[in-house]
Scaffold this motif. Structure first.
Motif, short mmCIF file in Angstrom:
data_model
loop_
_atom_site.label_atom_id
_atom_site.label_comp_id
_atom_site.label_asym_id
_atom_site.label_seq_id
_atom_site.Cartn_x
_atom_site.Cartn_y
_atom_site.Cartn_z
N GLY A 137 0.91 -1.21 -0.13
CA GLY A 137 0.12 -0.10 0.09
C GLY A 137 1.34 1.18 0.31
O GLY A 137 2.50 1.07 0.47
N MET A 150 -4.84 0.20 4.69
CA MET A 150 -3.22 0.35 4.25
C MET A 150 -2.25 -0.58 5.68
O MET A 150 -1.55 -1.57 4.88
CB MET A 150 -2.48 1.99 4.32
CG MET A 150 -0.93 1.11 3.44
SD MET A 150 0.08 2.71 3.51
CE MET A 150 0.59 2.97 5.03
N VAL A 153 -3.59 -4.62 5.01
CA VAL A 153 -3.10 -5.05 4.07
C VAL A 153 -1.60 -5.70 4.03
O VAL A 153 -0.90 -6.29 4.33
CB VAL A 153 -3.81 -4.50 2.60
CG1 VAL A 153 -4.66 -4.10 2.21
CG2 VAL A 153 -3.26 -3.73 2.25
N ARG A 164 -2.70 -7.13 -0.39
CA ARG A 164 -2.92 -5.77 -1.61
C ARG A 164 -2.44 -6.02 -2.89
O ARG A 164 -2.80 -4.82 -3.61
CB ARG A 164 -1.00 -5.03 -0.76
CG ARG A 164 -1.04 -3.52 -1.61
CD ARG A 164 -2.18 -2.44 -1.92
NE ARG A 164 -2.37 -1.59 -2.93
CZ ARG A 164 -2.48 -1.77 -4.89
NH1 ARG A 164 -2.88 -3.00 -4.62
NH2 ARG A 164 -2.64 -0.71 -4.94
#
Length: 185
Positions: A137, A150, A153, A164
């Motif tokens: 991310g 974020m 992931v 991601r």
């Protein structure tokens, strides 16, 4: 236009069970997105994958990479693939899926265990090889989906499941269409 709702860490973790149900083989190509220029997206139902160009018409070939010595496009990052169930959870609205920045959206288990680097995937008449380049991310991902997304992931579990996404390169040119099967070879 209403502002998108960003999920909390707890809400994202609550969606893990559905993500983990992604098929390990015989996945489905759910969405194809071409990026003709920075921040531009075209949703396609059919596309050509090329050994030389990646997704034909995509800007990968003209996009500099911080991961190459000379800043040229990274050959192992031609194609970005994301798990359909993960991005559907994160985006919360199908009209926002393309904002992830990936080109191929697969309903398939993309985990390191299921698709380690070197695995080949047949989609339509094309063949892709999963590469070892990490897909993480970034600032744009945070702007579009929130900081918790974020962190989710990029967490240890997120990286193991490759939430991601993954990077791949084209090893056999061909035509792909939404609805095509993604088969591990």
């Amino acid at each position: 236009m209403t502002e998108p709702k960003f999920l909390t860490t707890e809400e994202l973790h609550a969606g893990l069970a559905a993500i983990r149900q992604s098929p390990e083989n015989n996945g489905e190509l759910k969405l194809i997105v071409r990026r003709p220029q920075i921040n531009a997206r075209e949703i396609l139902t059919e596309a050509e994958l090329s050994i030389e160009d990646g997704l034909v018409g995509d800007n990968w070939k003209h996009r500099p990479s911080s991961r190459t010595a000379d800043g040229s496009p990274h050959p192992e990052m031609q194609i970005n693939i994301i798990n359909w169930r993960a991005i559907t959870l994160i985006a919360q609205d199908e009209s926002r899926l393309h904002l992830a920045g990936d080109q191929l959206f697969l309903d398939m288990n993309l985990s390191k265990e299921n698709l380690p680097a070197g695995t080949t995937l047949a989609i339509g008449s094309a063949i892709l090889e999963i590469t070892s380049q990490p897909h993480t991310g970034c600032k744009k991902f945070v702007e579009r989906f929130g900081l918790d997304a974020m962190k989710f992931v990029n967490s240890e579990l997120g990286r193991e499941l490759q939430l991601r996404g993954i990077n791949a390169r084209v090893v056999q040119s061909g035509i792909i269409r939404t609805g095509d099967r993604a088969i591990k070879l």
